[in-house]
Design a protein around this motif. Structure first.
Motif, PDB file in Angstrom:
ATOM      1  N   GLN A  32      25.611  13.754  27.448  1.00 49.41           N
ATOM      2  CA  GLN A  32      26.954  14.224  27.808  1.00 49.41           C
ATOM      3  C   GLN A  32      27.367  15.389  26.911  1.00 49.41           C
ATOM      4  N   ALA A  33      27.046  15.311  25.634  1.00 49.61           N
ATOM      5  CA  ALA A  33      27.457  16.343  24.675  1.00 49.61           C
ATOM      6  C   ALA A  33      26.746  17.675  24.898  1.00 49.61           C
ATOM      7  N   VAL A  34      25.500  17.641  25.339  1.00 58.44           N
ATOM      8  CA  VAL A  34      24.770  18.900  25.530  1.00 58.44           C
ATOM      9  C   VAL A  34      24.964  19.470  26.923  1.00 58.44           C
ATOM     10  N   GLY A  35      25.664  18.726  27.785  1.00 59.05           N
ATOM     11  CA  GLY A  35      26.033  19.312  29.053  1.00 59.05           C
ATOM     12  C   GLY A  35      25.572  18.640  30.320  1.00 59.05           C
ATOM     13  N   PRO A  36      24.310  18.239  30.424  1.00 59.65           N
ATOM     14  CA  PRO A  36      23.879  17.778  31.738  1.00 59.65           C
ATOM     15  C   PRO A  36      24.356  16.390  32.140  1.00 59.65           C
ATOM     16  N   GLY A  37      24.813  15.582  31.184  1.00 59.85           N
ATOM     17  CA  GLY A  37      25.146  14.195  31.502  1.00 59.85           C
ATOM     18  C   GLY A  37      23.871  13.393  31.682  1.00 59.85           C
ATOM     19  N   GLY A  38      23.987  12.077  31.817  1.00 63.42           N
ATOM     20  CA  GLY A  38      22.811  11.215  31.838  1.00 63.42           C
ATOM     21  C   GLY A  38      22.100  11.091  33.161  1.00 63.42           C
ATOM     22  N   ALA A  39      22.811  11.293  34.258  1.00 62.14           N
ATOM     23  CA  ALA A  39      22.196  11.087  35.565  1.00 62.14           C
ATOM     24  C   ALA A  39      21.044  12.062  35.778  1.00 62.14           C
ATOM     25  N   GLY A  40      19.920  11.514  36.237  1.00 62.49           N
ATOM     26  CA  GLY A  40      18.787  12.370  36.552  1.00 62.49           C
ATOM     27  C   GLY A  40      17.822  12.601  35.409  1.00 62.49           C
ATOM     28  N   TYR A  41      18.012  11.892  34.297  1.00 57.70           N
ATOM     29  CA  TYR A  41      17.133  12.051  33.141  1.00 57.70           C
ATOM     30  C   TYR A  41      16.608  10.694  32.694  1.00 57.70           C
ATOM     31  N   SER A  42      15.441  10.698  32.051  1.00 54.44           N
ATOM     32  CA  SER A  42      14.911   9.479  31.455  1.00 54.44           C
ATOM     33  C   SER A  42      14.158   9.812  30.177  1.00 54.44           C
ATOM     34  N   VAL A  43      14.090   8.835  29.297  1.00 54.31           N
ATOM     35  CA  VAL A  43      13.345   8.936  28.049  1.00 54.31           C
ATOM     36  C   VAL A  43      12.744   7.565  27.778  1.00 54.31           C
ATOM     37  N   PRO A  86      18.409  25.566  23.240  1.00 56.44           N
ATOM     38  CA  PRO A  86      17.195  25.351  24.034  1.00 56.44           C
ATOM     39  C   PRO A  86      17.478  25.437  25.532  1.00 56.44           C
ATOM     40  N   ASP A  87      16.411  25.617  26.291  1.00 55.77           N
ATOM     41  CA  ASP A  87      16.510  25.608  27.749  1.00 55.77           C
ATOM     42  C   ASP A  87      16.516  24.166  28.221  1.00 55.77           C
ATOM     43  N   LEU A  88      17.646  23.709  28.693  1.00 56.52           N
ATOM     44  CA  LEU A  88      17.742  22.332  29.158  1.00 56.52           C
ATOM     45  C   LEU A  88      17.145  22.218  30.558  1.00 56.52           C
ATOM     46  N   PRO A  89      16.417  21.149  30.792  1.00 55.81           N
ATOM     47  CA  PRO A  89      15.783  20.979  32.099  1.00 55.81           C
ATOM     48  C   PRO A  89      16.785  20.590  33.182  1.00 55.81           C
ATOM     49  N   GLU A  90      16.417  20.873  34.415  1.00 53.08           N
ATOM     50  CA  GLU A  90      17.220  20.437  35.553  1.00 53.08           C
ATOM     51  C   GLU A  90      17.056  18.934  35.706  1.00 53.08           C
ATOM     52  N   PRO A  91      18.122  18.235  36.081  1.00 51.24           N
ATOM     53  CA  PRO A  91      17.985  16.789  36.291  1.00 51.24           C
ATOM     54  C   PRO A  91      17.165  16.482  37.531  1.00 51.24           C
ATOM     55  N   GLY A  92      16.552  15.324  37.512  1.00 51.42           N
ATOM     56  CA  GLY A  92      15.885  14.824  38.701  1.00 51.42           C
ATOM     57  C   GLY A  92      16.890  13.995  39.491  1.00 51.42           C
ATOM     58  N   ASP A  93      16.393  13.000  40.198  1.00 49.79           N
ATOM     59  CA  ASP A  93      17.288  12.102  40.919  1.00 49.79           C
ATOM     60  C   ASP A  93      16.991  10.663  40.499  1.00 49.79           C
ATOM     61  N   ALA A  94      17.641   9.710  41.125  1.00 41.95           N
ATOM     62  CA  ALA A  94      17.490   8.307  40.734  1.00 41.95           C
ATOM     63  C   ALA A  94      16.054   7.820  40.877  1.00 41.95           C
ATOM     64  N   GLU A  95      15.363   8.281  41.907  1.00 44.81           N
ATOM     65  CA  GLU A  95      13.976   7.846  42.126  1.00 44.81           C
ATOM     66  C   GLU A  95      12.992   8.571  41.210  1.00 44.81           C
ATOM     67  N   GLU A  96      13.259   9.829  40.942  1.00 42.97           N
ATOM     68  CA  GLU A  96      12.377  10.627  40.086  1.00 42.97           C
ATOM     69  C   GLU A  96      13.204  11.415  39.074  1.00 42.97           C
ATOM     70  N   PRO A  97      13.657  10.730  38.017  1.00 44.21           N
ATOM     71  CA  PRO A  97      14.436  11.454  37.001  1.00 44.21           C
ATOM     72  C   PRO A  97      13.552  12.422  36.213  1.00 44.21           C
ATOM     73  N   CYS A  98      14.164  13.435  35.648  1.00 40.95           N
ATOM     74  CA  CYS A  98      13.452  14.367  34.770  1.00 40.95           C
ATOM     75  C   CYS A  98      13.087  13.611  33.496  1.00 40.95           C
ATOM     76  N   GLU A  99      11.794  13.538  33.201  1.00 36.57           N
ATOM     77  CA  GLU A  99      11.328  12.831  32.012  1.00 36.57           C
ATOM     78  C   GLU A  99      11.423  13.761  30.804  1.00 36.57           C
ATOM     79  N   LEU A 100      12.227  13.371  29.831  1.00 32.83           N
ATOM     80  CA  LEU A 100      12.467  14.208  28.657  1.00 32.83           C
ATOM     81  C   LEU A 100      11.416  14.036  27.570  1.00 32.83           C
ATOM     82  N   GLY A 101      10.812  12.865  27.489  1.00 29.58           N
ATOM     83  CA  GLY A 101       9.791  12.640  26.476  1.00 29.58           C
ATOM     84  C   GLY A 101       9.812  11.214  25.967  1.00 29.58           C
ATOM     85  N   ASP A 102       9.151  11.038  24.833  1.00 32.75           N
ATOM     86  CA  ASP A 102       8.992   9.718  24.225  1.00 32.75           C
ATOM     87  C   ASP A 102       9.507   9.744  22.791  1.00 32.75           C
ATOM     88  N   ILE A 103      10.063   8.625  22.377  1.00 32.92           N
ATOM     89  CA  ILE A 103      10.575   8.456  21.016  1.00 32.92           C
ATOM     90  C   ILE A 103      10.038   7.130  20.484  1.00 32.92           C
TER      91      ILE A 103
END
Length: 167
Positions: A32-43, A86-103
């Motif tokens: 939310q703070a960096v702009g895109p909000g949580g929908a469409g992303y996964s980690v 940084p260049d923030l990625p475009e969000p995906g959707d509920a079925e295929e969220p944009c995968e941000l990475g692993d922690i």
């Protein structure tokens, strides 16, 4: 997967700690703070122990000792110049969220650091999850300009969660 964080528990102490709920809240606030909000992303967040994170640290960074948190962005997103965004990625959707990475986050190191800093472990872990996610989004602290941007964001995100400045 439940929500935006896919939890992998390798050390059951993280289950008892409540890592999943804490991580969902921290990641949502950071996105939310960096702009895109949580929908469409996964980690993916792995809660492990010091032995496991030391092995990962050795394999990926050549440092065979435990650390508090490690992150692996799914792709390079760093800013073009120091202190830039940084260049923030475009969000995906509920079925295929944009995968941000692993922690990965280590229980014993987090517990020890929280005690040394005189703060609740939940507060320290929240900071480290936010820190790891920001790395997945392309933020870094290699030089002073980038560190100022990343740390400023961390402070703002933690404040939005009612937590104090970790620096």
């Amino acid at each position: 997967m439940s929500g935006i964080v896919d939890i992998v528990i390798e050390d059951e102490r993280w289950e008892a700690f409540g890592l999943e709920a804490l991580a969902e809240r921290a990641v949502a606030a950071a996105l939310q703070a960096v702009g895109p909000g949580g929908a469409g992303y996964s980690v993916v967040l792995m809660g492990c122990d010091d032995a496991r994170i030391a092995a990962l640290n050795a394999d990926f960074r050549g440092k065979p000792q435990p650390t508090n948190v490690l992150s692996w962005p799914s792709e390079e997103r760093a800013a073009e110049e120091a202190g830039g965004m940084p260049d923030l990625p475009e969000p995906g959707d509920a079925e295929e969220p944009c995968e941000l990475g692993d922690i990965a986050i280590a229980f014993e190191t987090c517990e020890r650091e929280a005690a040394e800093q005189g703060k609740p472990m939940a507060e320290h872990v929240t900071h480290l999850v936010v820190h790891g996610l920001l790395h997945c989004l392309g933020y870094d602290h290699v030089d002073a300009a980038d560190a100022a941007v990343m740390e400023g964001l961390e402070v703002r995100i933690l404040a939005s969660l009612g937590l104090s400045d970790p620096y």
